[in-house]
Design an enzyme around this catalytic site. Structure first.
Site, PDB file in Angstrom:
ATOM      1  N   ASP A  34     -10.993   2.010  -3.335  1.00 18.94           N
ATOM      2  CA  ASP A  34     -11.664   1.698  -2.070  1.00 18.94           C
ATOM      3  C   ASP A  34     -13.169   1.880  -2.192  1.00 18.94           C
ATOM      4  O   ASP A  34     -13.899   1.653  -1.223  1.00 18.94           O
ATOM      5  CB  ASP A  34     -11.146   2.617  -0.951  1.00 18.94           C
ATOM      6  CG  ASP A  34      -9.793   2.167  -0.421  1.00 18.94           C
ATOM      7  OD1 ASP A  34      -9.404   1.020  -0.689  1.00 18.94           O
ATOM      8  OD2 ASP A  34      -9.132   2.973   0.257  1.00 18.94           O
TER       9      ASP A  34
ATOM     10  N   ASP B  69       0.821  -1.215   0.000  1.00 19.10           N
ATOM     11  CA  ASP B  69       0.000   0.000   0.000  1.00 19.10           C
ATOM     12  C   ASP B  69       0.852   1.260   0.000  1.00 19.10           C
ATOM     13  O   ASP B  69       2.078   1.213   0.249  1.00 19.10           O
ATOM     14  CB  ASP B  69      -0.915  -0.027   1.237  1.00 19.10           C
ATOM     15  CG  ASP B  69      -2.265   0.605   0.965  1.00 19.10           C
ATOM     16  OD1 ASP B  69      -2.342   1.492   0.090  1.00 19.10           O
ATOM     17  OD2 ASP B  69      -3.242   0.228   1.642  1.00 19.10           O
TER      18      ASP B  69
HETATM   19  C1  GLA Z   1      -5.827   1.794   1.973  1.00 20.11           C
HETATM   20  C2  GLA Z   1      -6.277   0.654   1.085  1.00 20.11           C
HETATM   21  C3  GLA Z   1      -7.285  -0.194   1.792  1.00 20.11           C
HETATM   22  C4  GLA Z   1      -6.719  -0.710   3.090  1.00 20.11           C
HETATM   23  C5  GLA Z   1      -6.244   0.458   3.939  1.00 20.11           C
HETATM   24  C6  GLA Z   1      -5.516  -0.034   5.165  1.00 20.11           C
HETATM   25  O1  GLA Z   1      -6.785   2.747   2.131  1.00 20.11           O
HETATM   26  O2  GLA Z   1      -6.797   1.142  -0.120  1.00 20.11           O
HETATM   27  O3  GLA Z   1      -7.693  -1.268   0.970  1.00 20.11           O
HETATM   28  O4  GLA Z   1      -5.666  -1.594   2.827  1.00 20.11           O
HETATM   29  O5  GLA Z   1      -5.362   1.305   3.222  1.00 20.11           O
HETATM   30  O6  GLA Z   1      -5.052   0.990   5.937  1.00 20.11           O
END
Ligand code: GLA
Length: 738
Positions: free
Chosen positions: A563, A493
């Protein structure tokens, strides 16, 4: 292969792929489907003659070269003789279509390369010196690049007229895909340093500006929002200057000719700042420039040092948008993604994030593992929250040791294995929270550390990946976990951008390197890890889909797309993303959301990588059954039809009430169609015309169980008028040849 064989292959290539006509001084790059003609004019400037559908004979060069359309003065004053003279007759520089325009000279439409010399001059004027024809597409030394490609490369060495600076211009064409790849390498032979102020990857001068320009802008939860505008008069550009490629604008863009079916797509094998610019000039032409964003960029080259630019990938289609997309899909699948197990079946993924966020303990995760098994999950991913004291997003990043009080990782892995499931884990390697051991010990590891008020975003700082020491620290911490536990998958990430682009590891005059070095640092760590753990699948992510680009795909065969869990918004995101990237790369899960049924979400997720993200213990029996039905389709057809087949876009939700895509297996025996409507529609006469089927084969569809020919489905269509379409209704239709 022995030398003679290579020699023979090169000769053949020269005959078929790249030819140089010495009399006309014209290069012709062709794969039989498209042609690219370049003219070395009498003063050694490379002029673009033609880029388009295959053209065997270019005819008279003078008839099309820029020389003919320019009537501006190109006189010069000879200081020694004290008289005014004319440049070469054939060289009228101003509006000629060029491959590498000069800078700070007559042509004012923008140049791909700008270099400051010791005497303060910014002038560059590169002229032909020599050329080579190379079999294949040479890899770059410092950046991810096209691999294993059948194709040919024309490598032209150009020399600056006034300075001892060399420019290597590489232009490649693929044998069986209408893809052109361009890049530059700048080499300083001056005895003094030079400073590169701009190092783009390509220039393309088109003879018309009658195009629509499509780009994909967005933000968190609204990635790749498709925007189409007429090409404007004058200058326009899309870019990123955030240190990552793609939340605000994705590096994938395309031009659609208004007069015919020509579509030209562009992308860059790069994950950081870029600029894609268009200049429609006063003579009706269009200059396209593309490369690393030159804002805050400067790169000093000492004597004999060189700098190479990322590869720009150009997809050419004379058959509309879908062909442009399919070319990109093919080159990404065959020549960019390098994951060892890419050709194998990919397990159905369950991700813990939306089901429990960081609020979990061992018992809860064990129960999730068991419950996810019931909906067909084959890989369990423990997302954020497993390390250090990471119970909120204020803490933990940078301290990558397991929080043993919270989670017994071995027990979770054992439970996965008991269920015949694989196990994966989340990392955010380029970040650090204040308050961590890492930050306390090494505050200098964070970017921004030169000032008292360091910008914080999502409560975290960006690590200084310009430094090998920082990269090594994170690498070693990751190795400690990955060596000890059976990890099959890593989600990588990246949840903040670069603001203060100053590094305490670099001198003042080196600060113009920071953005590019950060990108190189990202690749360096990925490279080390993917080489050490070739079996692990790395999935890219950046607050959803903020780093969806070809540089990331080189290491990570899939990238979390967004997301956003509202399925309607996701229709757009997935549809739009798939215009530039193959479905196999688009991380998509059926997830928590009350707006529609899980069935629609799962069917849509099938047009991506497929997985789940919810509290699996809250699913009803009906929902479990629905999800299992879609999981069965995944297991049976996904690899052959969706991952390896050909994608067609049937209805564009940006233009209509429907969204529809279909994928067809390469033997054309099976097709899967996803259709959805947004608003309710009743009693409409509605046939959905399909694409890509074999007209002579007969297919049974599972919608009304009838059999029709491929020709029928493509010309008359699937009869959807029998169905009332309620709001957000979707249909997953499978066609099997009989
Ligand atoms: C980001 C990702 C999510 C998740 C969060 C965790 O926002 O897009 O899918 O992994 O971080 O903190």
């Amino acid at each position: 292969m022995n030398m003679d064989m290579n020699y023979f292959i090169n000769l053949l290539k020269e005959v078929f792929m790249i030819k140089y006509d010495e009399t006309k001084r014209v290069f012709h790059l062709t794969n039989g489907s498209i042609s690219y003609y370049i003219y070395v004019n009498s003063v050694g400037v490379l002029e673009t003659l033609y880029f388009g559908e295959h053209l065997e004979d270019i005819g008279e060069v003078a008839g099309i070269a820029g020389a003919n359309i320019d009537n501006c003065s190109t006189q010069y004053f000879d200081k020694k003789e004290g008289v005014e003279k004319s440049f070469d007759d054939n060289y009228k520089a101003t509006y000629a279509r060029k491959e590498v325009s000069s800078h700070a000279l007559i042509d004012k439409r923008g140049a791909p390369i700008i270099i400051e010399k010791k005497n303060g001059s910014y002038e560059t004027d590169f002229r032909f010196s020599s050329y080579k024809i190379i079999d294949g597409v040479p890899s770059l030394k410092t950046l991810p690049s096209i691999r294993n490609a059948d194709g040919s490369t024309l490598e032209v060495t150009l020399k600056d007229v006034n300075y001892d600076v060399e420019l290597i211009y590489r232009i490649s064409i693929l044998d069986k895909n209408d893809i052109i790849i361009k890049n530059f390498e700048i080499i300083n032979h001056e005895k003094d340093d030079i400073t590169i102020k701009r190092a783009y990857s390509m220039e393309l001068d088109l003879p018309s500006c009658h195009y629509d320009f499509t780009h994909f802008r967005g933000r968190w939860s609204k990635e790749r929002d498709k925007k189409t505008n007429e090409v404007m008069d004058g200058y326009q550009a899309v870019s990123s200057n955030y240190g990552r490629s793609s939340h605000e604008e994705n590096p994938f863009v395309y031009l659609e000719n208004k007069d015919n079916n020509e579509v030209i797509g562009f992308n860059l094998i790069y994950s950081s700042n870029f600029t894609f610019s268009l200049f429609s000039d006063y003579m009706g032409g269009l200059r396209v420039l593309y490369g690393i964003n030159d804002e805050d960029f400067s790169w000093k080259l000492k004597t004999d040092e060189s700098f190479e630019t990322p590869q720009a990938v150009i997809s050419y289609s004379y058959q509309g948008v879908d062909k442009m997309s399919q070319n990109f899909h093919k080159v990404i699948k065959e020549n960019i993604i390098g994951y060892k197990k890419e050709k194998e079946y990919k397990p159905i993924l369950f991700n813990s994030w939306e089901g429990c966020y960081m609020d979990f303990d061992t018992e809860k995760i064990l129960s999730f593992v068991d419950a996810s098994k019931k909906i067909g999950a084959e890989l369990f991913v423990l997302d954020d929250g497993w390390f250090s004291n990471r119970d909120t997003d204020y803490t933990g990043l940078g301290d990558w040791w397991i929080n043993e009080k919270k989670i017994d990782l071995q027990k979770v892995i054992d439970q996965c294995h008991k269920n015949k499931m694989k196990f994966g884990i989340w990392y955010e390697p380029e970040m650090v929270n204040p308050g961590t051991e890492l930050f306390k010990k090494h505050p200098e590891y964070a970017l921004g550390n030169y000032q008292d008020k360091m910008i914080i975003s999502r409560h975290q700082f960006h690590l200084d990946f310009t430094s090998d020491e920082v990269i090594e620290n994170i690498f070693n911490q990751m190795v400690d976990v990955l060596d000890k536990y059976a990890v099959d998958y890593v989600k990588w990430d990246y949840n903040r951008v670069v603001y203060e682009h100053m590094s305490t590891f670099l001198s003042n005059e080196e600060q113009g390197r920071v953005y590019h070095l950060l990108a190189l640092g990202y690749y360096k760590l990925l490279d080390k890890l993917t080489k050490k753990y070739p079996d692990i699948m790395f999935e890219g992510c950046a607050s959803g889909g903020g780093r969806f680009d070809l540089g990331t795909l080189y290491y990570c065969p899939q990238i979390w797309c967004s997301d956003e869990s509202d399925p309607v918004q996701r229709f757009f995101i997935q549809y739009n993303t798939s215009l530039g990237y193959p479905l196999s790369t688009i991380g998509s899960h059926a997830n928590n959301n009350n707006l529609t049924s899980y069935k629609i979400k799962a069917e849509l997720a099938l047009f991506g990588t497929y997985g789940y993200e919810m509290n699996p213990k809250l699913l009803t029996e009906d929902e479990i059954n629905e999800l299992n039905e879609v999981a069965d389709v995944y297991k049976k057809y996904h690899k052959e039809v969706i991952e390896e087949g050909t994608l067609y876009h049937l209805c564009d939700p940006n233009k209509s009430n429907y969204m529809s895509m279909m994928a067809v297996s390469s033997n054309k025996n099976t097709a899967i169609v996803f259709f959805t409507n947004l608003l309710k529609e009743l009693d409409q006469y509605r046939f959905l015309k399909l694409k890509g089927l074999d007209p002579n084969k007969y297919y049974r569809n599972n919608l009304d169980s009838r059999v029709y020919s491929g020709d029928y489905y493509m010309k008359i269509g699937l009869n959807l008028s029998r169905f009332w379409l309620w709001e957000f209704n979707s249909k997953l239709i499978i066609l099997n040849a009989i």
